[in-house]
Every structure is written in C-alpha cells, then in structure tokens.
Design a protein around this motif. Sequence first.
Motif, short mmCIF file in Angstrom:
data_model
loop_
_atom_site.label_atom_id
_atom_site.label_comp_id
_atom_site.label_asym_id
_atom_site.label_seq_id
_atom_site.Cartn_x
_atom_site.Cartn_y
_atom_site.Cartn_z
N ASP A 83 0.95 -1.26 0.15
CA ASP A 83 -0.17 0.09 0.12
C ASP A 83 0.75 1.39 0.07
O ASP A 83 1.48 1.68 1.27
CB ASP A 83 -0.87 0.08 1.23
CG ASP A 83 -1.78 -1.21 1.29
OD1 ASP A 83 -2.28 -1.37 0.12
OD2 ASP A 83 -2.28 -1.66 2.07
N SER A 86 -2.26 6.71 -0.49
CA SER A 86 -3.46 7.09 0.39
C SER A 86 -3.93 8.36 -0.29
O SER A 86 -3.13 9.05 -0.34
CB SER A 86 -3.50 6.93 1.87
OG SER A 86 -2.29 7.67 2.15
N SER A 90 -10.98 9.70 -0.20
CA SER A 90 -10.72 8.27 -0.55
C SER A 90 -10.77 7.78 -1.91
O SER A 90 -11.63 8.02 -2.52
CB SER A 90 -11.45 6.99 0.38
OG SER A 90 -10.74 5.91 -0.09
N LYS A 92 -10.25 4.36 -4.83
CA LYS A 92 -9.75 2.88 -4.86
C LYS A 92 -9.16 2.82 -6.13
O LYS A 92 -9.60 3.55 -6.97
CB LYS A 92 -11.19 2.19 -4.55
CG LYS A 92 -11.55 2.10 -3.12
CD LYS A 92 -12.80 1.19 -3.05
CE LYS A 92 -13.32 0.99 -1.60
NZ LYS A 92 -14.45 0.29 -1.69
N LYS A 94 -5.52 0.81 -8.22
CA LYS A 94 -4.08 -0.30 -7.89
C LYS A 94 -3.02 0.67 -8.40
O LYS A 94 -3.32 1.69 -9.32
CB LYS A 94 -4.51 -1.48 -8.87
CG LYS A 94 -4.55 -1.26 -10.25
CD LYS A 94 -4.80 -2.53 -10.93
CE LYS A 94 -4.81 -2.35 -12.41
NZ LYS A 94 -6.38 -1.98 -12.88
N PRO A 107 -7.07 4.77 -10.68
CA PRO A 107 -8.40 4.49 -10.05
C PRO A 107 -9.30 3.49 -10.88
O PRO A 107 -9.29 3.34 -11.94
CB PRO A 107 -9.01 6.08 -10.17
CG PRO A 107 -7.71 6.74 -10.35
CD PRO A 107 -6.61 6.32 -11.37
N ASP A 108 -10.10 2.89 -9.86
CA ASP A 108 -11.19 2.10 -10.29
C ASP A 108 -12.20 2.74 -11.09
O ASP A 108 -12.48 1.89 -12.11
CB ASP A 108 -11.71 1.18 -9.09
CG ASP A 108 -10.51 0.27 -8.60
OD1 ASP A 108 -9.76 -0.21 -9.16
OD2 ASP A 108 -10.85 -0.16 -7.45
#
Length: 269
Positions: A83, A86, A90, A92, A94, A107-108
Amino acid sequence: MYFPRVMFPNRNRVFQTVIFPLILTALLASCQNKSKPMEADPAFAPYIDAYTTGVISKTSSIRIQLAGTVLSTHTIGQPVKEDLFSFSPSVKGKAVWTDARTIEFRPDKHLDPDQLYTVSFELGKAAKVPDKFNTFRFSFKTTKPAFLVRQTGLRSTGDRKGMYLTGEISTADWEEGAKVEKMLEAKQYGQTKTISWQHSEGNRLHTFTIRGIERIAQTSSLDLNWKGSFIGSAKTGKLSVEVPAQGVFSILEVMPVNEAQQYASILFS
C-alpha cells in the motif's frame, strides 16, 4: 507526459494533463474555486523527479517518478502489493510500475469532478531515504464541469421547405455522451425536434445536427435551450435561430476563412 512548470528548484518536474480546448481557457479560469493544489516540500527534490499535480482530468491516473533506484524488484505492468498510496478523499484503485522508476496509481473509476485530492505516497517503502522523507505528500485538483454551446450554421436540405442546423458542445473534460445529449433541447413553434449526435474520441467535443426544421409561410424561429445539470454544471442558456419563410432569399451566415487564401464564406437561404 512531462510539463515544464518546475515545482522543486533545478530538478523536479510535474506530470500534468492538458484537459480543455483553447476555446474554454478563459471560461475555466473563472470557474475554478478557491481550493488550489498545495506545493510539495522542496526538500524531496533529491528523491522525487516528477509527480502529478495542478488541475487534471477526472479520467487521469496519478504518477510519481523517483529520482533514484527503487528498493525492491518489480514487474512492469503488474499491480503493486504494498500500500504505497493513500488519498483524501479516499480513492480505490491499484498501483503499477510503468518503468524502472515510475509508478502509476490507476483509479477503479473516474475521480470526482472539481475535487481537491491530497495524496500521501510511502516513499520509504519504495526507495532508501532518511526517515523524515518516508512519506511524500502532494495534491492535485480535478476539472470543474464547464461547457460551451455553438451553432455552426442553418442550411437548406435542397427542397426549399426543409432545413437543418449543425452545432457543437465543447466540454472542459471527458463527459459521457448520453449525459451531454440530455443537455440540449430544440423546438420550432413548440414542437420538439430530433437531435442526432457524434462524440469525439476524447468525449470533449460533441457535435449535433437538428433536422426536420420547416420553412413555412412566415418567418419562424428554432429555439435551443440547454442546461448543464446533467454533467454537474449550474450553467444554463438559450438561443433562437431565425428560420426564413418560404420564398424569402436571405443571408444565413457570413464566415471569414483564413487559409492559404483569405475569403468570406456566405450561406444563403
């Protein structure tokens, strides 16, 4: 892609994406809110070569390029197990190494528009640095939704009774075509007209054609109304385009053309 604005003296560069057409520059300058990305600590210059900052597209990834050797071996293109990133708020997604020294967070889903993001990157897990440089903090902002509507000409279909109108909507950032199509409405004497659309590959230029415009016994108007709420903008507007009566000969449009030879293009009814 590297950009010339230097954040750290003599060394560091920033990753930044140009996210709007030139036609929108003045508009967007007045639209950005007072929240601005912070400048990162210049003391990190020996360890960070480049990073994403400034105002970026909501579709962008976030990149950091290290100045030195990475601690661990890694496979290019494979998700990172540690990780390292951050975000506040927030996000999410990878992280992936794109080359020996560049890591990219993907970002997803699209980032929120007109949002200031603060990022903490665990530099100490990726490179050998003094303890006080273990965490590198920086920020960026996403583009505020904005757009311009322009009609590009009323033209005859050739049967003396029918006409069509072309135009375009330029958006400041990538926008979903289906949402842009809901922004515009066209009516002639109270009847809604069908609009066909074409969207550019980057979904920032959206061209439209309004067909079925009728020339009747007297001059009428085609009324365009638009609202930006479908893409998160508070902007609204309207435009009335005069439709000449049957048998009336008039100039519809005069447009200067600057090419190898300069001339004026005149469109008649």
